[in-house]
Scaffold this active site. Structure first.
Site, PDB file in Angstrom:
ATOM      1  N   ALA A  50     -22.027  41.577 -38.905  1.00 57.23           N
ATOM      2  CA  ALA A  50     -21.882  41.749 -40.362  1.00 57.23           C
ATOM      3  C   ALA A  50     -20.482  42.137 -40.794  1.00 57.23           C
ATOM      4  CB  ALA A  50     -22.895  42.760 -40.900  1.00 57.23           C
ATOM      5  N   ILE A  51     -19.507  41.818 -39.963  1.00 58.46           N
ATOM      6  CA  ILE A  51     -18.134  42.185 -40.305  1.00 58.46           C
ATOM      7  C   ILE A  51     -17.433  41.014 -40.969  1.00 58.46           C
ATOM      8  CG2 ILE A  51     -15.888  42.815 -39.328  1.00 58.46           C
ATOM      9  CD1 ILE A  51     -17.447  44.402 -37.249  1.00 58.46           C
ATOM     10  N   HIS A  53     -14.202  39.804 -41.038  1.00 56.14           N
ATOM     11  CA  HIS A  53     -13.012  40.068 -40.230  1.00 56.14           C
ATOM     12  C   HIS A  53     -11.737  39.890 -41.044  1.00 56.14           C
ATOM     13  CE1 HIS A  53     -15.050  40.463 -36.387  1.00 56.14           C
ATOM     14  NE2 HIS A  53     -15.821  39.441 -36.730  1.00 56.14           N
ATOM     15  N   SER A 352     -18.526  33.178 -34.446  1.00 53.85           N
ATOM     16  CA  SER A 352     -17.731  34.217 -35.089  1.00 53.85           C
ATOM     17  C   SER A 352     -16.279  33.761 -35.138  1.00 53.85           C
ATOM     18  CB  SER A 352     -17.857  35.524 -34.302  1.00 53.85           C
ATOM     19  OG  SER A 352     -17.258  36.559 -35.015  1.00 53.85           O
TER      20      SER A 352
END
Ligand SMILES: Cc1cc2nc3c(=O)[nH]c(=O)nc-3n(C[C@H](O)[C@H](O)[C@H](O)COP(=O)(O)OP(=O)(O)OC[C@H]3O[C@@H](n4cnc5c(N)ncnc54)[C@H](O)[C@@H]3O)c2cc1C
Ligand SMILES: Cc1cc2nc3c(=O)[nH]c(=O)nc-3n(C[C@H](O)[C@H](O)[C@H](O)COP(=O)(O)OP(=O)(O)OC[C@H]3O[C@@H](n4cnc5c(N)ncnc54)[C@H](O)[C@@H]3O)c2cc1C
Lengths: 496, 424
Positions: A50-51, A53, A352
């Site tokens: 849930a970042i 970035h 990701s």
């Protein structure tokens, strides 16, 4: 073939497909979004860190780097328009001992090359002051002020809901099976629910993006290898680490984080294990041990006694070389309109930072379509705003009082740990994208995610779902057909 | 109708809370309220339809609901308020209680004494970090018990039960009786963790095998449980390779322990014992926060309900006595108020009885300077209690005045005193 001719069919309603649908809903197009599962966002988008970035991690020159940095910058406006939870609280890459400290500067340089603003290197004392629980041997940290955290389901649901309200058709339980071709033109798709014709198809099938593109005869060498990441979640009453803490990355991975969710729970993970099975989200003893070791290196005071949940997600990792031949990298995103066929927007290997990149990918898809000659006229009635529904636990007592006065069902607490009310559950069942399973309600309200893990709420939610959907409790499932909670009435009930 | 202030509020209407409320009322507490989040009184007993309750207190072998009913009936005759289907969301150390329900809306209530009787919750799959997939069909034994005994539905056909706690064994019998197949009860310890009587009556009598020193290694099945893999454990609690066995089943029940439910206690600032996970209590069942008492499974996990009831009675009696003392004490106190041209007065509150021993000094500052002679007057409404002359007053200089012992009778009549500064 069905009578309806779509302009665009999007395969897969993860964060990428939902974001593409939302950005396309702005234009005068008939768009169909299909999803094989019972709900949107049950794939890679359902279990991640849930970042959002900052963008210092990906290799400069790659699509990953570009999409990440652009996507990150879009999140403030997007969160404002779509009303999902997003907090730009910054993140830290924490160096333990002198050798790791030296690596921070090269990471910062890489960030600068990618165009990441607002990075600062802190010394050990600064880091200890900001995060008192940190390993005392900390030598410093790279502080990326633009890093953020979000409610990852919230992003998917808000984007897809805004798309639907703006005219996109969503079909769940609908699986793409094959393309319908006319020469090298894609003219439609076959699904388990019949055929649909369309001028364009977007492949945003996540873990299955390789399967989808192979059906069109594209990139036969491209392969998605699922990479599993496992997590522990901690009780927020017992453990509160309020920062996003990365270790110094290794050659292969960003490493095991200690971080916080927008709901205030500390989580640790993920590890990175390549597997074969695209459906294997099981948690393993070895994986849990690995993340535990990684996490206590950053925060030695953590205690497994206060773990309240474990889960695992699968990264749709691909093997696509970077478009730019000067950049040696073979795990890049694919974002293209391939020449070999006509009518396909092909996305693949969106691992990701795919969540962070998703809005930028959606904008790129729009640009690609324009580049391919689509006029894309704007609809005058397009509404970029998706309103949030009331969240009882985030309100002040005075607001709670008012909410209950207007609708007493908001006064009945169904999830005792996270204080989710009956009113919120009913609202999700009747929302533009209806929640029809327990997990669908869980993703939307965060119910059942606390220390009792649904022990209290499950019977009550089954009852509410059955009542609101007008079906027997026997039909209510955890996550779609085959996962029903109950098998039959008891003897007493049958006798009555 | 709810009152704004109670002598005793009890949170939780299980056997502990019911006993506490009843005994508080009998001890002389005036207004007593029980708040319960379920739709009926009785707590966990309502789903325990098996016998085994009340052997100590009633010398009778009752089912859970019948045991509870005896207290519910008694409570009904005592004019005790109840608020059902209502969740207490927050409690402060000053004993303000915040609760919400469909019927009452959001309410804020004050109480002179508070009883915590929230019971406990079950340990979950996650707390024992059970590996494998996360399908439907993994339930805690208590949740399954609720489905079967309250909702009237069977959560599965073929069961494996992990843990030899009482609830698990009782459920093994109940499910068998309902026509389900209980394949096995697995227990990681080398001994039974529940009562022997339950082992005999629930497992032996129904030929359900119990395997000690065994646990679940992983759960199999994506949508619904398809099987579990069991494994034998050595003395160091390590799995013994080669002893794995796949047991086909559609449901795994967990009976792996209970944890006192103390989130509210924590909010009220009550100190918790890390061993019991419940509040530290004294012989009155009073917690570390004065006026907050606790009883039942919220303090430590009980095996027999009779002891829970006893703890509730003790707790209710002491809570009532605390409330009664608070009331008396409260009547003895007068508030000090700042009147005309007075910014504040210290002390803020005065014990009327203190004048029986000595004169009492009041200190204050004025709001505005008055450069001429003034009276500093202590008033009970329009009645003057005492006064003192000053040549001038200035905000920079503190003003002192004694309430003399001769004012004892005048002060007894007051509930509030104000101090003012007026020109002579
Ligand atoms: C452990 C882990 C941690 C991560 N952490 C982060 C992070 O912190 N920050 C970040 O930015 N990113 C992170 N990511 C990456 C991010 O989660 C993914 O990049 C992103 O969710 C991918 O979205 P998607 O929509 O492409 O894929 P998905 O969410 O998998 O969506 C694809 C959808 O397509 C559907 N589908 C597949 N086949 C078919 C078919 N035949 N017919 C119809 N529908 C089909 C699937 O059911 C699925 O819903 C992480 C990923 C993992 C696994
Ligand atoms: C499944 C099971 C089987 C058992 N079998 C036996 C047996 O055979 N024989 C025997 O002697 N003993 C048995 N026991 C033990 C005994 O019944 C329990 O120890 C006893 O019920 C505990 O009483 P209690 O009042 O502390 O808690 P509970 O009965 O759990 O009551 C607590 C109440 O507080 C309420 N509450 C909690 N939080 C809130 C809040 N925030 N707001 C409002 N209300 C709240 C809950 O809804 C609940 O009703 C059994 C226990 C269990 C769990």
């Amino acid at each position: 073939m069905a009578d309806k001719n779509y302009d665009v069919i999007i395969i897969g309603a993860g964060v990428v497909g939902s974001m593409v649908a939302r950005f396309l809903s702005r234009y005068k197009l008939d768009v169909l979004l299909i999803e094989k599962d019972s709900d949107i966002g049950m794939g890679a988008s359902s279990a991640n860190t849930a970042i959002i970035h900052a963008g210092y991690d990906p290799k400069p020159g790659t699509l990953k780097a570009e999409m990440n940095v652009v996507g990150n910058q879009m999140f403030d406006q997007l969160a404002g328009e779509l009303n999902f939870t997003f907090e730009r609280r910054g993140d830290y890459v924490v160096a333990i001992g002198p050798e790791e400290f030296a690596k921070l500067e090269s990471l910062r340089q890489q960030g600068l090359e990618n165009g990441v603003p607002g990075m600062v290197i802190l010394n050990g004392a600064d880091v200890r002051r900001r995060e008192p629980n940190i390993n005392p041997e900390v030598s410093g940290a790279l502080w990326a002020t633009t890093g953020g955290i979000c409610d990852p389901f919230g992003v998917v649901i808000a984007a897809a809901e805004n798309a639907v309200v703006n005219g996109v058709t969503l079909m769940t339980d609908t699986a793409f099976q094959d393309f319908i071709m006319d020469g090298k033109h894609i003219v439609g798709i076959k699904t388990n629910r019949g055929d649909f014709s369309s001028r364009w198809v977007v492949n945003s099938a996540g873990l299955y993006s390789d399967v989808v593109m192979h059906k069109a005869g594209l990139r036969p060498e491209f392969k998605i290898t699922p990479r599993k990441g496992e997590y522990y979640v901690f009780d927020k009453a017992e453990i509160t680490i309020n920062n996003v803490l990365f270790p110094v990355p290794s050659a292969t991975s960003k490493g095991i984080l200690v971080t916080t969710t927008v709901h205030g729970n500390t989580i640790i993970g993920p590890n990175a294990l390549e597997i074969d099975d695209k459906e294997d989200r099981s948690i393993t003893r070895e994986g849990l041990d690995e993340i535990w070791q990684g996490a206590i290196n950053l925060v030695p005071s953590l205690s497994l006694r206060y773990s309240i949940a474990e889960f695992a997600g699968l990264r749709p990792g691909g093997n696509a070389p970077c478009e730019n031949p000067d950049v040696k990298y073979n795990k890049d995103f694919i974002i293209e309109i391939p020449k070999q066929v006509e009518g396909l927007v092909n996305l693949g290997g969106i691992e990701s930072p795919g969540l962070s990149s998703s809005p930028a990918i959606a904008v790129r898809v729009v640009e690609l379509l324009k580049g391919a000659g689509e006029k894309l006229e704007e609809k005058s009635e397009w509404n970029p705003i998706r309103r949030a529904r009331p969240r009882f636990r985030d309100m002040l007592p005075t607001e709670q009082k008012l909410l209950i006065e207007n609708d007493p069902s908001y006064g009945r607490i169904i999830c005792r740990c996270e204080n989710v009310t009956e009113g919120e559950i009913v609202a999700e069942i009747h929302a533009p994208i209806p929640a029809r399973t327990y997990d669908a309600i869980k993703r939307r309200t965060w119910l059942g995610t606390g220390r009792c893990q649904g022990g209290f709420d499950t019977p009550r939610v089954v009852e509410i779902l059955a009542r609101e959907l007008g079906v027997s409790p026997l039909e209510i499932s955890k996550k779609g057909k085959g996962s029903e909670f109950l098998v039959r009435p008891t003897k007493d009930e049958e006798a009555e | 109708m709810l009152k704004e202030k109670y002598d005793v509020i009890v949170i939780g209407a299980g056997p502990a809370g019911l006993a506490a409320a009843i005994e508080a009322k009998k001890t002389g507490a005036q207004e007593v309220l029980v708040i319960e989040r379920a739709q009926e009184l009785g707590g966990i007993l309502q789903q325990c339809i098996h016998n085994g309750f009340g052997l100590q207190i009633f010398k009778k072998d009752l089912p859970g609901p019948a045991y509870a009913q005896r207290f519910i009936d008694e409570l009904a005759g005592l004019h005790i308020d109840t608020l059902l289907d209502a969740m207490v969301l927050n409690v402060t150390s000053e004993r303000r209680v915040y609760a919400t329900s469909r019927w009452s809306g959001f309410v804020e209530l004050d109480t002179r004494a508070l009883v915590l009787a929230m019971g406990c919750r079950e340990r979950t799959r996650a707390q024992i970090a059970l590996p494998g997939t996360r399908p439907a069909g993994v339930y805690t034994a208590g949740t399954a018990q609720r489905f079967v005994n309250i909702e009237g539905f069977m959560p599965g056909k073929r069961f494996v039960i992990l843990g030899s706690g009482d609830i698990g064994m009782i459920m093994a019998r109940r499910l068998t009786f309902e026509g389900a197949k209980v394949e096995r009860v697995l227990e990681i310890m080398p001994f039974l963790t529940g009562l022997t009587r339950n082992y005999v009556q629930c497992l032996l009598d129904y030929d359900i095998p119990l395997q000690l020193h065994h646990t679940v290694k992983r759960i199999i099945g994506n949508d619904r449980v398809e099987a579990i893999e069991s494994v034998q454990i050595d003395e160091q609690r390590q799995p013994i390779p080669g002893t794995e066995e796949t047991i086909p089943c559609d449901t795994l029940l967990l009976s792996v322990g209970l944890i006192p439910e103390n989130e509210l206690s924590r909010k009220a600032g009550v100190s918790l014992d890390p061993v019991t996970a419940g509040p530290f209590v004294d012989e009155k069942m009073q917690t570390s926060v004065p006026g907050i008492f606790a009883a039942g499974n919220v303090v430590h996990v009980y095996d027999l309900v009779d002891w829970v009831t006893q703890a509730g009675l003790l707790c209710g009696r002491n809570a009532a006595q605390y409330a009664i003392a608070e009331r008396k004490h409260h009547g003895r106190r007068v508030k000090m108020k700042a009147g005309d041209n007075v910014r504040y007065v210290v002390p803020h509150v005065l014990d009327k009885e203190s004048l029986a021993e000595s004169a009492q000094l009041l200190q204050m500052r004025v709001t505005l300077p008055i450069e001429e002679p003034v009276w500093v007057e202590v008033m009970n409404g329009e009645e003057r209690v005492t006064r003192k002359a000053e040549l001038y007053v200035r905000p920079g200089e503190m003003v002192n005045i004694d309430i003399p012992q001769s004012a004892y009778d005048a002060v007894q009549r007051a509930s509030e005193l104000s101090v003012r500064v007026v020109r002579r």
